[in-house]
Motif scaffolding. Structure first.
Motif, PDB file in Angstrom:
ATOM      1  N   GLY A  17      14.272  -9.218   2.272  1.00 53.58           N
ATOM      2  CA  GLY A  17      14.721 -11.133   2.060  1.00 53.58           C
ATOM      3  C   GLY A  17      13.461 -11.928   3.335  1.00 53.58           C
ATOM      4  N   TRP A  18      12.933 -11.534   4.020  1.00 57.42           N
ATOM      5  CA  TRP A  18      12.596 -11.934   5.047  1.00 57.42           C
ATOM      6  C   TRP A  18      10.717 -12.388   4.134  1.00 57.42           C
ATOM      7  N   ALA A  19      10.976 -11.464   3.120  1.00 58.32           N
ATOM      8  CA  ALA A  19       9.819 -11.444   2.275  1.00 58.32           C
ATOM      9  C   ALA A  19       9.811 -12.150   1.300  1.00 58.32           C
ATOM     10  N   ILE A  20      10.734 -12.702   0.570  1.00 59.72           N
ATOM     11  CA  ILE A  20      11.260 -13.761  -0.203  1.00 59.72           C
ATOM     12  C   ILE A  20      11.412 -14.854   0.395  1.00 59.72           C
ATOM     13  N   ALA A  21      12.719 -14.833   0.902  1.00 59.14           N
ATOM     14  CA  ALA A  21      12.474 -16.655   2.060  1.00 59.14           C
ATOM     15  C   ALA A  21      11.144 -16.775   2.689  1.00 59.14           C
ATOM     16  N   ALA A  22      10.442 -16.278   2.830  1.00 55.08           N
ATOM     17  CA  ALA A  22       9.081 -16.631   3.309  1.00 55.08           C
ATOM     18  C   ALA A  22       8.419 -17.371   2.655  1.00 55.08           C
ATOM     19  N   ARG A  23       8.563 -16.642   1.355  1.00 55.87           N
ATOM     20  CA  ARG A  23       7.184 -17.046   0.526  1.00 55.87           C
ATOM     21  C   ARG A  23       8.139 -18.626  -0.728  1.00 55.87           C
ATOM     22  N   ALA A  24       9.619 -18.281  -0.729  1.00 63.91           N
ATOM     23  CA  ALA A  24      10.472 -19.473  -1.328  1.00 63.91           C
ATOM     24  C   ALA A  24       9.880 -20.972  -0.578  1.00 63.91           C
ATOM     25  N   THR A 240       8.777  -0.246  12.717  1.00 67.23           N
ATOM     26  CA  THR A 240       8.849  -1.632  10.973  1.00 67.23           C
ATOM     27  C   THR A 240       9.069  -2.814  11.304  1.00 67.23           C
ATOM     28  N   ARG A 241       8.399  -3.723  11.604  1.00 69.34           N
ATOM     29  CA  ARG A 241       8.016  -5.161  12.187  1.00 69.34           C
ATOM     30  C   ARG A 241       9.003  -5.668  10.367  1.00 69.34           C
ATOM     31  N   TYR A 242       9.424  -7.505  10.746  1.00 67.10           N
ATOM     32  CA  TYR A 242      10.444  -8.454  10.124  1.00 67.10           C
ATOM     33  C   TYR A 242       9.774  -8.458   8.844  1.00 67.10           C
ATOM     34  N   ASP A 243       8.328  -8.103   9.297  1.00 68.81           N
ATOM     35  CA  ASP A 243       7.445  -9.578   8.383  1.00 68.81           C
ATOM     36  C   ASP A 243       6.414  -7.698   7.529  1.00 68.81           C
ATOM     37  N   SER A 244       6.909  -7.136   7.132  1.00 73.10           N
ATOM     38  CA  SER A 244       6.130  -5.687   6.879  1.00 73.10           C
ATOM     39  C   SER A 244       5.948  -5.131   5.663  1.00 73.10           C
ATOM     40  N   LEU A 245       6.829  -5.992   5.017  1.00 72.81           N
ATOM     41  CA  LEU A 245       6.778  -5.708   2.757  1.00 72.81           C
ATOM     42  C   LEU A 245       5.684  -6.989   2.480  1.00 72.81           C
ATOM     43  N   SER A 246       4.158  -6.509   2.108  1.00 74.15           N
ATOM     44  CA  SER A 246       3.258  -6.958   1.776  1.00 74.15           C
ATOM     45  C   SER A 246       3.041  -6.736   0.460  1.00 74.15           C
ATOM     46  N   ASN A 247       3.328  -5.927  -0.068  1.00 71.60           N
ATOM     47  CA  ASN A 247       3.513  -5.568  -1.288  1.00 71.60           C
ATOM     48  C   ASN A 247       3.619  -7.655  -2.580  1.00 71.60           C
ATOM     49  N   GLU A 248       2.197  -7.709  -3.054  1.00 72.37           N
ATOM     50  CA  GLU A 248       2.243  -8.757  -3.556  1.00 72.37           C
ATOM     51  C   GLU A 248       3.241  -8.340  -5.284  1.00 72.37           C
ATOM     52  N   VAL A 249       2.529  -7.379  -5.837  1.00 74.74           N
ATOM     53  CA  VAL A 249       3.443  -7.066  -6.941  1.00 74.74           C
ATOM     54  C   VAL A 249       5.196  -7.514  -6.626  1.00 74.74           C
ATOM     55  N   ILE A 250       5.584  -7.052  -5.662  1.00 76.44           N
ATOM     56  CA  ILE A 250       6.935  -7.037  -5.354  1.00 76.44           C
ATOM     57  C   ILE A 250       7.515  -8.552  -5.344  1.00 76.44           C
ATOM     58  N   ILE A 251       6.418  -9.167  -4.562  1.00 82.24           N
ATOM     59  CA  ILE A 251       6.469 -10.562  -4.072  1.00 82.24           C
ATOM     60  C   ILE A 251       6.684 -11.483  -6.098  1.00 82.24           C
ATOM     61  N   GLU A 252       5.535 -10.812  -6.270  1.00 81.61           N
ATOM     62  CA  GLU A 252       5.387 -12.190  -7.155  1.00 81.61           C
ATOM     63  C   GLU A 252       6.417 -12.163  -8.640  1.00 81.61           C
ATOM     64  N   THR A 253       6.571 -10.544  -8.508  1.00 84.39           N
ATOM     65  CA  THR A 253       7.800 -10.951  -9.486  1.00 84.39           C
ATOM     66  C   THR A 253       9.035 -11.244  -9.285  1.00 84.39           C
ATOM     67  N   PHE A 254       9.852 -11.119  -7.966  1.00 81.67           N
ATOM     68  CA  PHE A 254       9.987 -12.401  -7.979  1.00 81.67           C
ATOM     69  C   PHE A 254       9.976 -13.746  -7.912  1.00 81.67           C
ATOM     70  N   VAL A 255       9.084 -13.739  -7.269  1.00 82.55           N
ATOM     71  CA  VAL A 255       8.807 -15.172  -7.597  1.00 82.55           C
ATOM     72  C   VAL A 255       8.511 -15.764  -9.388  1.00 82.55           C
ATOM     73  N   LYS A 256       8.391 -14.877  -9.844  1.00 83.27           N
ATOM     74  CA  LYS A 256       8.735 -15.313 -12.102  1.00 83.27           C
ATOM     75  C   LYS A 256       9.988 -15.520 -11.632  1.00 83.27           C
TER      76      LYS A 256
END
Length: 304
Positions: A17-24, A240-256
């Motif tokens: 959730g944090w990772a996709i909010a930051a990316r959005a 685990t930090r709030y910003d620990s998710l760094s898997n670019e495949v997951i994040i880029e797939t969400f962006v699509k």
């Protein structure tokens, strides 16, 4: 007219959730982040620094959902060029353990957050999104974060699998109800990221509650397994930090899923390990073979 797109996302305190909010927010979308722990946390302040709008949200509480909806509505009203573009249902909880071990509260909480919570949020925003589907080339959408567990049920994940399977079925039905309105309803299946999230943060506490919940007969059978599993899973989210998710495949797939002009109904991240085991599980094996394959896939410590 050129519209500024607004995205509302639930479950933004950590992990996906944090990772996709930051990316959005970095993509230039006006991002409103629903956060269970409120807007005065390190995670919330980090999102504020990215120009996102954190706001307290408990998806199990109808009043909280209404307050979140009103906050989004106020942002839209104060900025006439803003339009609600997407609602992302990411809030989720998971307790791992045999169904017999779990308390009624644990079981009901997974259904309440993972399925009914998403429904509450969509009920609040659906009329606005449906209306916005009529705007030329705007292409609003609902994105529901599901799970591979919703595609293939696994032992120790029964209520969680049920909640995510229900979410997938409801997402498909909702899509069929609204595709003619210009509104897409999408399932996003991100694959495993437990080590980069707080999904198992309460596992040890819940394990202790399981033991208190069991009868003496049940404890004599299950106590060793419960303690071994909870020790293992408790370590998975240590530090685990709030910003620990760094898997670019997951994040880029969400962006699509978020920005594709012609979005698919399902976006799935399937690492080779998932693909290998899940294809095996489609084969007509006897139950004992299925169980062996799943044990290898989960790789939980063996205390049997």
């Amino acid at each position: 007219m050129s519209w500024t797109k607004v995205v509302a996302i639930t479950g933004c305190d950590s992990g996906l959730g944090w990772a996709i909010a930051a990316r959005a927010a970095r993509e230039g979308l006006v991002t409103i982040a629903g956060m269970y722990n409120g807007s005065d946390t390190e995670a919330a302040r980090a999102l504020k620094n990215l120009c996102a709008h954190p706001y307290k949200l408990d998806v199990t509480d109808s009043k909280s959902v209404t307050e979140f909806q009103n906050y989004v509505k106020n942002v839209l009203q104060e900025n006439p060029k803003y339009k609600l573009y997407a609602v992302v249902n990411n809030a989720g909880v998971m307790t791992v353990g045999n169904y017999e071990w779990q308390t009624p509260q644990m079981i009901e909480n997974m259904i309440n957050v993972n399925l009914l919570g998403a429904m509450r949020v969509v009920s609040s925003f659906l009329p606005e999104l449906r209306k916005n589907g009529a705007i030329n080339d705007f292409k609003p959408r609902i994105i529901n974060v599901a799970s591979h567990c919703g595609l293939q049920a696994l032992p120790c994940f029964g209520p969680y699998s049920a909640s995510k399977a229900g979410l997938l079925a409801w997402t498909r039905a909702l899509h069929l109800e609204h595709f003619r309105d210009g509104l897409s309803v999408i399932s996003f299946i991100p694959g495993g990221f437990i080590g980069s999230s707080n999904l198992t943060m309460n596992q040890v506490e819940n394990g202790n509650k399981m033991l208190s919940h069991l009868t003496e007969e049940q404890k004599s059978i299950y106590e060793k397994r419960i303690r071994t599993l909870n020790k293992y899973l408790g370590q998975a989210s240590n530090n685990t930090r709030y910003d620990s998710l760094s898997n670019e495949v997951i994040i880029e797939t969400f962006v699509k899923a978020l920005i594709d002009n012609k979005p698919k109904q399902v976006y799935k991240v399937e690492p080779w390990r998932y693909k290998f085991y899940y294809n095996l599980l489609k084969m007509p094996f006897p139950d004992i073979m299925y169980y062996w394959i799943i044990k290898k896939f989960l790789a939980f410590p063996d205390s049997e």
